[in-house]
Write a protein that holds these residues in place. Structure first.
Motif, PDB file in Angstrom:
ATOM      1  N   ARG A  32      -1.083  12.488   2.332  1.00 41.59           N
ATOM      2  CA  ARG A  32      -2.133  11.978   3.224  1.00 41.59           C
ATOM      3  C   ARG A  32      -3.342  11.508   2.402  1.00 41.59           C
ATOM      4  NH1 ARG A  32      -6.248  14.510   4.835  1.00 41.59           N
ATOM      5  NH2 ARG A  32      -5.321  16.496   4.249  1.00 41.59           N
ATOM      6  N   GLU A  33      -3.740  12.327   1.401  1.00 38.62           N
ATOM      7  CA  GLU A  33      -4.861  11.938   0.541  1.00 38.62           C
ATOM      8  C   GLU A  33      -4.535  10.661  -0.236  1.00 38.62           C
ATOM      9  OE1 GLU A  33      -7.029  16.183  -0.584  1.00 38.62           O
ATOM     10  OE2 GLU A  33      -5.299  15.520  -1.754  1.00 38.62           O
ATOM     11  N   LYS A  69       0.827  -1.210   0.000  1.00 38.49           N
ATOM     12  CA  LYS A  69       0.000   0.000   0.000  1.00 38.49           C
ATOM     13  C   LYS A  69       0.862   1.260   0.000  1.00 38.49           C
ATOM     14  CE  LYS A  69      -2.694  -1.101   3.510  1.00 38.49           C
ATOM     15  NZ  LYS A  69      -3.806  -1.126   4.488  1.00 38.49           N
ATOM     16  N   GLU A 112      -4.940   7.758   2.056  1.00 38.71           N
ATOM     17  CA  GLU A 112      -6.352   7.506   2.360  1.00 38.71           C
ATOM     18  C   GLU A 112      -7.086   6.904   1.164  1.00 38.71           C
ATOM     19  OE1 GLU A 112      -6.646  11.106   5.666  1.00 38.71           O
ATOM     20  OE2 GLU A 112      -7.539  11.395   3.676  1.00 38.71           O
ATOM     21  N   LEU A 113      -6.729   7.339  -0.045  1.00 40.38           N
ATOM     22  CA  LEU A 113      -7.383   6.789  -1.246  1.00 40.38           C
ATOM     23  C   LEU A 113      -7.071   5.312  -1.418  1.00 40.38           C
ATOM     24  CD1 LEU A 113      -7.271   9.444  -4.125  1.00 40.38           C
ATOM     25  CD2 LEU A 113      -9.248   8.501  -2.938  1.00 40.38           C
ATOM     26  N   VAL A 114      -5.806   4.949  -1.166  1.00 39.74           N
ATOM     27  CA  VAL A 114      -5.428   3.533  -1.273  1.00 39.74           C
ATOM     28  C   VAL A 114      -6.230   2.729  -0.250  1.00 39.74           C
ATOM     29  CG1 VAL A 114      -3.554   1.868  -0.975  1.00 39.74           C
ATOM     30  CG2 VAL A 114      -3.115   4.032  -2.144  1.00 39.74           C
ATOM     31  N   ILE A 118      -9.230   3.453   1.198  1.00 42.56           N
ATOM     32  CA  ILE A 118     -10.667   3.294   0.928  1.00 42.56           C
ATOM     33  C   ILE A 118     -10.917   2.501  -0.360  1.00 42.56           C
ATOM     34  CG2 ILE A 118     -11.462   5.260   2.320  1.00 42.56           C
ATOM     35  CD1 ILE A 118     -11.903   6.836  -0.239  1.00 42.56           C
ATOM     36  N   PHE A 119      -9.948   2.502  -1.256  1.00 47.20           N
ATOM     37  CA  PHE A 119     -10.068   1.666  -2.464  1.00 47.20           C
ATOM     38  C   PHE A 119     -10.241   0.202  -2.046  1.00 47.20           C
ATOM     39  CE2 PHE A 119      -7.604  -1.089  -5.415  1.00 47.20           C
ATOM     40  CZ  PHE A 119      -8.312  -0.897  -6.592  1.00 47.20           C
ATOM     41  N   PHE A 120      -9.344  -0.289  -1.191  1.00 49.18           N
ATOM     42  CA  PHE A 120      -9.445  -1.692  -0.767  1.00 49.18           C
ATOM     43  C   PHE A 120     -10.629  -1.900   0.173  1.00 49.18           C
ATOM     44  CE2 PHE A 120      -4.941  -1.647  -2.139  1.00 49.18           C
ATOM     45  CZ  PHE A 120      -5.019  -2.688  -3.050  1.00 49.18           C
ATOM     46  N   GLU A 121     -10.938  -0.886   0.981  1.00 52.33           N
ATOM     47  CA  GLU A 121     -12.054  -1.030   1.916  1.00 52.33           C
ATOM     48  C   GLU A 121     -13.390  -1.136   1.176  1.00 52.33           C
ATOM     49  OE1 GLU A 121     -12.419  -1.981   4.853  1.00 52.33           O
ATOM     50  OE2 GLU A 121     -14.569  -1.558   4.974  1.00 52.33           O
TER      51      GLU A 121
END
Lengths: 101, 99
Positions: B21-22, B5, B25-27, B29-32
């Motif tokens: 930071r963004e 990640k 966070e994008l990585v 929420i992509f997997f989430e």
């Protein structure tokens, strides 16, 4: 859920980030993951799973039209092993909703 | 070295010009979101990459490999990944030693 639906959901959750960036991020992530595997490199995402390559040894196949034998060289195929968190979450919800034993 | 990640966030930072930071966070929420869809019983189709499918397995007999004792493997739902044509073709062309 498709790739475009995933982009829509992420864009809704992060409306502070421009839509174009979210869209590009999803495409870049998938491209980078594909590149890794195409180079024989593993992918390890804790809580999600790992991707690796499995070797398929050479074999003799057949042309389905003519029935002729064709020798096929060995090749690699992508393989995914779900991580613990993904395995548990998918199965827990299933246990709770469908009442599986 | 395996792709992680952290590598992915770094690339988003470099290519998209979003802050670190963004990118992180994008990585995340992509997997989430993919996990969430699968958890909710939804198949995930990522064209060009592959599909994450769900399979419901019946209970089957199993064995403790250490003791040899018979214990049933309970019914469960599992995730399987089917690589897409494009990914298969790209991996097929790989000729080295895989990790």
């Amino acid at each position: 859920m498709t790739k475009s639906e995933l982009i829509e959901i992420l864009a809704r959750k992060r409306n502070d980030i421009p839509y174009r960036d979210i869209e590009q991020a999803v495409k870049t992530l998938l491209e980078q993951m594909s590149e890794s595997l195409a180079n024989g490199e593993r992918i390890e995402i804790r809580g999600f799973g790992s991707f690796s390559l499995h070797f398929r040894p050479p074999r003799v196949g057949r042309n389905p039209k003519t029935g002729d034998a064709v020798s096929l060289t060995g090749k690699y195929v992508p393989h995914f092993k779900p991580g613990k968190e993904l395995r548990e979450r998918v199965n827990e919800r299933y246990d709770a909703t469908d009442g599986a034993s | 070295m395996a792709l992680t990640k952290a590598d992915m966030a770094e690339r988003l930072f470099e290519e998209l010009g979003i802050n670190k930071r963004e990118a992180k966070e994008l990585v995340e929420i992509f997997f989430e979101e993919i996990r969430g869809a699968l958890e909710g019983g939804q198949q995930v189709k990522l064209s060009g990459f592959g599909n994450f499918d769900l399979r419901d397995k019946n209970q089957r007999p199993g064995r403790n490999p250490k003791t040899g004792q018979e214990i049933p493997i309970t019914a469960r739902r599992v995730v399987t990944f089917r690589p897409g044509q494009k990914l298969k073709a790209r991996v097929d062309a790989f000729k080295g030693e895989a990790q």
